[in-house]
Design a protein around this motif. Structure first.
Motif, short mmCIF file in Angstrom:
data_model
loop_
_atom_site.label_atom_id
_atom_site.label_comp_id
_atom_site.label_asym_id
_atom_site.label_seq_id
_atom_site.Cartn_x
_atom_site.Cartn_y
_atom_site.Cartn_z
N UNK A 126 -21.48 -131.37 -5.98
CA UNK A 126 -20.68 -132.50 -7.00
C UNK A 126 -21.17 -131.88 -8.20
N UNK A 127 -22.06 -130.49 -8.61
CA UNK A 127 -22.75 -130.21 -10.10
C UNK A 127 -21.16 -130.13 -11.45
N UNK A 128 -20.81 -129.55 -11.02
CA UNK A 128 -19.71 -128.93 -11.59
C UNK A 128 -19.36 -129.85 -12.51
N UNK A 129 -19.00 -131.87 -12.04
CA UNK A 129 -18.29 -132.61 -12.25
C UNK A 129 -19.06 -133.67 -13.04
N UNK A 130 -20.84 -133.14 -13.11
CA UNK A 130 -22.21 -133.84 -13.85
C UNK A 130 -22.33 -133.26 -14.65
N UNK A 131 -21.54 -132.05 -15.07
CA UNK A 131 -22.29 -130.98 -15.81
C UNK A 131 -22.76 -131.90 -17.16
#
Length: 468
Positions: A126-131
């Motif tokens: 999930x982290x790349x989309x929520x950078x």
């Protein structure tokens, strides 16, 4: 491999005890979070990451079984177990992996490790989309640590549940390398493929961490007193922890040139890395904080200290389960008849009473998982043939920082490396891996020849069913 569709979230209030000086960890934790709301904030990611560390401190993993417990029992450190039939580890000490209690320990290790890996994967999925929700450098730190932790746990699973890496074994089935959060079973990969994935994750983690990690190569702070902030970063999987694990992995794969390069990065400049040797006056109290590269903290789990006491404090321990190293064996391990009586480890890490037990963790705040001495031992092993003078130098650096005289030039280096592993890793769970990697046909203090029946732990029955 069957991964988990449900993440276990635990109360994280104790994490704040470690994080008060690190802004990026100074998050008010929640006791429970809905999955759909979890990743709306930076704090949600940090809570899941902290949950991975808390899971690692559990007694099923590095808070006991993978350090002073099950793994050191397999290394035959403790010699009171054979005479205690009701001991928790009675069958484990005999490599009877199919006995119910021992089988339960092994299954718990497998399940707990993969549950922690699942939590890492939730972050990474999930982290790349929520950078954009991250402040400062927290995106790089959270992603870098999640990658490194995923690699670290897979590597230990591989070392336990697969044959050692070699030309005749590297293409054999290893373990599932689980790199996504899914309820679909992941097939077993070859030993070589798992090692390749571990290396990829560690290299990616180093790239994310290197530019700003307090325990990284570009940090300009030189702190000879080892400030709390620096010590705190050693509780999390920092840049140099990823580097140390790459050294361990490279040696495991037989790539001594690569391993030596990673060792040199950590050992060349202690002021830069902030990983330094303890002096004798500091050894008992500060060995852990100064020499640790990464470890598990007792403060994360308030029950961890009492668990250690249950096994090593003769006054309050459960006598059916206490772990002892007899005085005679302690003297043999530390070679007291040939100069080892001055070894700080012998003086400070053992009780030396009729009921002899480990005192190593009495004042420590946790258990080392990666530390400076291992880097010097890897260096010694990597240069034993190509540069024996340098190999001897690595060994003598360890010895002089443990109160021992330097070895002579005619020392048998392979024997001395063995001896240092035995002395240095008591209570830390690394010695069995050393015997396995080196292919010892006999484990000291065990009277029967060993092979992969003893060295390779059986995967849980449900996983065997799927793998077949």
């Amino acid at each position: 491999m069957k991964t988990y569709t449900k993440i276990l979230f635990v109360t994280l209030s104790t994490v704040l005890l470690l994080s008060s000086c690190n802004k990026w960890l100074d998050i008010s934790p929640k006791s429970s979070l809905k999955k759909e709301d979890l990743f709306k904030t930076e704090g949600g990611y940090l809570n899941v990451l902290n949950g991975v560390y808390i899971g690692m401190v559990n007694d099923r993993l590095y808070g006991q079984e993978l350090t002073y417990g099950f793994m050191d029992v397999l290394a035959q450190y403790y010699n009171n177990i054979p005479s205690t039939p009701l001991h928790k580890y009675a069958n484990a000490s005999k490599y009877n992996y199919e006995e119910t209690a021992t089988k339960g320990i092994i299954t718990n290790i497998w399940n707990s490790m993969y549950n922690n890996i699942a939590n890492c994967n939730v972050i990474l999925d999930n982290i790349d989309a929520d950078k954009d929700i991250f402040t400062d450098n927290n995106y790089n730190r959270v992603k870098g640590e999640a990658l490194a932790l995923r690699a670290f746990m897979h590597f230990d699973l591989l070392r336990m549940f697969a044959p050692s890496y070699g030309t005749t074994t590297k293409n054999l089935p290893g373990i599932p390398y689980v790199d996504k959060f899914t309820n679909v079973r992941i097939p077993f990969s070859s030993i070589d493929a798992v090692c390749t994935r571990i290396k990829q994750d560690l290299l990616a983690a180093r790239e994310l961490l290197k530019e700003f990690d307090l325990m990284g190569p570009v940090d300009k702070t030189v702190d000879g007193s080892l400030s709390y902030t620096v010590a705190d970063r050693k509780a999390w999987f920092n840049y140099y922890a990823a580097t140390a694990l790459l050294a361990r992995l490279s040696l495991y794969m037989g790539d001594k040139v690569a391993a030596l390069g990673y060792v040199d990065e950590i050992t060349t400049d202690h002021a830069k890395t902030k990983i330094s040797w303890s002096q004798q006056t500091q050894f008992y109290y500060y060995f852990y904080s100064r020499e640790r590269i990464f470890g598990v903290f007792m403060v994360i789990d308030p029950y961890m200290k009492s668990k250690v006491t249950d096994y090593f404090d003769i006054a309050s321990a459960n006598n059916n389960n206490i772990l002892k190293v007899s005085i005679q064996r302690t003297m043999e391990l530390y070679e007291t008849s040939s100069g080892g009586a001055s070894d700080w480890r012998y003086l400070d890490w053992m009780s030396k009473t009729d009921d002899n037990y480990i005192t190593k963790f009495n004042t420590l705040s946790g258990i080392p998982v990666l530390k400076l001495a291992e880097m010097y031992l890897i260096g010694a092993e990597c240069t034993i043939d190509s540069d024996p003078v340098k190999s001897l130098e690595y060994l003598n650096t360890i010895r002089t920082n443990r109160g021992l005289p330097a070895l002579p030039s005619n020392a048998v280096l392979s024997d001395e490396i063995h001896k240092e592993y035995v002395k240095e890793f008591l209570g830390e769970g690394q010695l069995f891996y050393f015997f396995k990697r080196k292919g010892y046909g006999n484990i000291p203090y065990w009277g029967t020849a060993v092979d992969n029946k003893e060295y390779v732990l059986p995967v849980p029955d449900k996983e065997k069913e799927f793998n077949n």
